[in-house]
Design a protein around this motif. Structure first.
Motif, PDB file in Angstrom:
ATOM      1  N   SER A 161       0.841  -1.195   0.000  1.00 53.42           N
ATOM      2  CA  SER A 161       0.000   0.000   0.000  1.00 53.42           C
ATOM      3  C   SER A 161       0.879   1.248   0.000  1.00 53.42           C
ATOM      4  O   SER A 161       1.946   1.277   0.630  1.00 53.42           O
ATOM      5  CB  SER A 161      -0.887  -0.001   1.248  1.00 53.42           C
ATOM      6  OG  SER A 161      -1.477   1.264   1.432  1.00 53.42           O
ATOM      7  N   ILE A 162       0.434   2.272  -0.675  1.00 48.29           N
ATOM      8  CA  ILE A 162       1.188   3.529  -0.703  1.00 48.29           C
ATOM      9  C   ILE A 162       1.440   4.050   0.709  1.00 48.29           C
ATOM     10  O   ILE A 162       2.468   4.651   0.995  1.00 48.29           O
ATOM     11  CB  ILE A 162       0.483   4.601  -1.572  1.00 48.29           C
ATOM     12  CG1 ILE A 162       1.411   5.801  -1.761  1.00 48.29           C
ATOM     13  CG2 ILE A 162      -0.843   5.008  -0.961  1.00 48.29           C
ATOM     14  CD1 ILE A 162       0.951   6.779  -2.797  1.00 48.29           C
ATOM     15  N   TYR A 163       0.515   3.755   1.615  1.00 53.74           N
ATOM     16  CA  TYR A 163       0.646   4.227   2.999  1.00 53.74           C
ATOM     17  C   TYR A 163       1.801   3.572   3.749  1.00 53.74           C
ATOM     18  O   TYR A 163       2.175   4.024   4.828  1.00 53.74           O
ATOM     19  CB  TYR A 163      -0.660   4.005   3.752  1.00 53.74           C
ATOM     20  CG  TYR A 163      -1.830   4.702   3.098  1.00 53.74           C
ATOM     21  CD1 TYR A 163      -1.807   6.068   2.837  1.00 53.74           C
ATOM     22  CD2 TYR A 163      -2.954   3.984   2.723  1.00 53.74           C
ATOM     23  CE1 TYR A 163      -2.866   6.704   2.226  1.00 53.74           C
ATOM     24  CE2 TYR A 163      -4.036   4.618   2.107  1.00 53.74           C
ATOM     25  CZ  TYR A 163      -3.974   5.977   1.863  1.00 53.74           C
ATOM     26  OH  TYR A 163      -5.027   6.596   1.256  1.00 53.74           O
ATOM     27  N   ASP A 164       2.352   2.520   3.184  1.00 57.81           N
ATOM     28  CA  ASP A 164       3.467   1.822   3.807  1.00 57.81           C
ATOM     29  C   ASP A 164       4.793   2.071   3.099  1.00 57.81           C
ATOM     30  O   ASP A 164       5.817   1.501   3.478  1.00 57.81           O
ATOM     31  CB  ASP A 164       3.190   0.312   3.831  1.00 57.81           C
ATOM     32  CG  ASP A 164       1.992  -0.027   4.692  1.00 57.81           C
ATOM     33  OD1 ASP A 164       1.792   0.633   5.732  1.00 57.81           O
ATOM     34  OD2 ASP A 164       1.234  -0.946   4.308  1.00 57.81           O
ATOM     35  N   LEU A 165       4.794   2.896   2.071  1.00 55.46           N
ATOM     36  CA  LEU A 165       6.024   3.176   1.334  1.00 55.46           C
ATOM     37  C   LEU A 165       6.840   4.256   2.045  1.00 55.46           C
ATOM     38  O   LEU A 165       6.305   5.305   2.423  1.00 55.46           O
ATOM     39  CB  LEU A 165       5.695   3.634  -0.091  1.00 55.46           C
ATOM     40  CG  LEU A 165       4.996   2.619  -0.984  1.00 55.46           C
ATOM     41  CD1 LEU A 165       4.641   3.252  -2.326  1.00 55.46           C
ATOM     42  CD2 LEU A 165       5.863   1.388  -1.180  1.00 55.46           C
ATOM     43  N   PRO A 166       8.146   4.024   2.211  1.00 60.43           N
ATOM     44  CA  PRO A 166       8.970   5.023   2.888  1.00 60.43           C
ATOM     45  C   PRO A 166       8.891   6.407   2.243  1.00 60.43           C
ATOM     46  O   PRO A 166       8.809   7.416   2.951  1.00 60.43           O
ATOM     47  CB  PRO A 166      10.397   4.453   2.779  1.00 60.43           C
ATOM     48  CG  PRO A 166      10.229   3.009   2.542  1.00 60.43           C
ATOM     49  CD  PRO A 166       8.928   2.837   1.823  1.00 60.43           C
ATOM     50  N   GLY A 167       8.914   6.466   0.921  1.00 66.69           N
ATOM     51  CA  GLY A 167       8.869   7.760   0.237  1.00 66.69           C
ATOM     52  C   GLY A 167       7.604   8.536   0.561  1.00 66.69           C
ATOM     53  O   GLY A 167       7.642   9.752   0.792  1.00 66.69           O
TER      54      GLY A 167
END
Length: 154
Positions: free
Chosen positions: A3-9
């Motif tokens: 999920s995007i919510y878990d991406l470092p960036g």
């Protein structure tokens, strides 16, 4: 895909937004018109008076081209002064004015409050761990930055 919510960036971008908001709320709320980059520049000039513009940019990991606008705004407000270098007539040395030094001292409590807001929700050990990990990542990836940190240029 994660999920995007878990991406470092994505999380780093959100934390940057939060840090800028916290800084603006505390510093602006205290009556100061300073950005985080301007505060960094003033702080570094307090520690290292008479550095040139390019060196200052490296010391705060800021793009050499855009530092010119930061310096111009600080100079126009009477917070710093530029003088011609005695060793290189093309270079300009930067130094805090008395007004700049006074504002820097007065704004520090608001900056400290902003920093505390940024890590609110973490206990002291977690705050230390977060900062240690952020340092580690930043140092490991320093050369990937378009404006790498160059702290030892003086």
């Amino acid at each position: 895909m994660t999920s995007i919510y878990d991406l470092p960036g994505h999380l780093i971008r959100r934390m940057h937004q939060i840090s800028v908001s916290a800084f603006a709320a505390e510093v602006g709320g205290a009556g100061f018109d300073l950005t985080p980059v301007q505060f960094a520049a003033l702080s570094m000039l307090e520690e290292h008076p008479d550095v040139d513009q390019a060196t200052l940019a490296g010391m705060i990991a800021y793009d050499r081209v855009t530092i010119g606008g930061v310096i111009a705004r600080l100079e126009s407000r009477g917070l710093i002064e530029r003088t011609v270098s005695e060793t290189d007539r093309r270079a300009r040395r930067l130094r805090l004015t008395e007004r700049g030094a006074s504002i820097l001292q007065t704004v520090r409590p608001a900056v400290r409050r902003a920093q505390a807001r940024m890590v609110a929700g973490l206990d002291a050990a977690e705050q230390d761990q977060l900062l240690a990990l952020m340092h580690k990542i930043a140092e490991h990836n320093n050369e990937m930055s378009r404006a790498p940190l160059r702290p030892n240029e003086t």
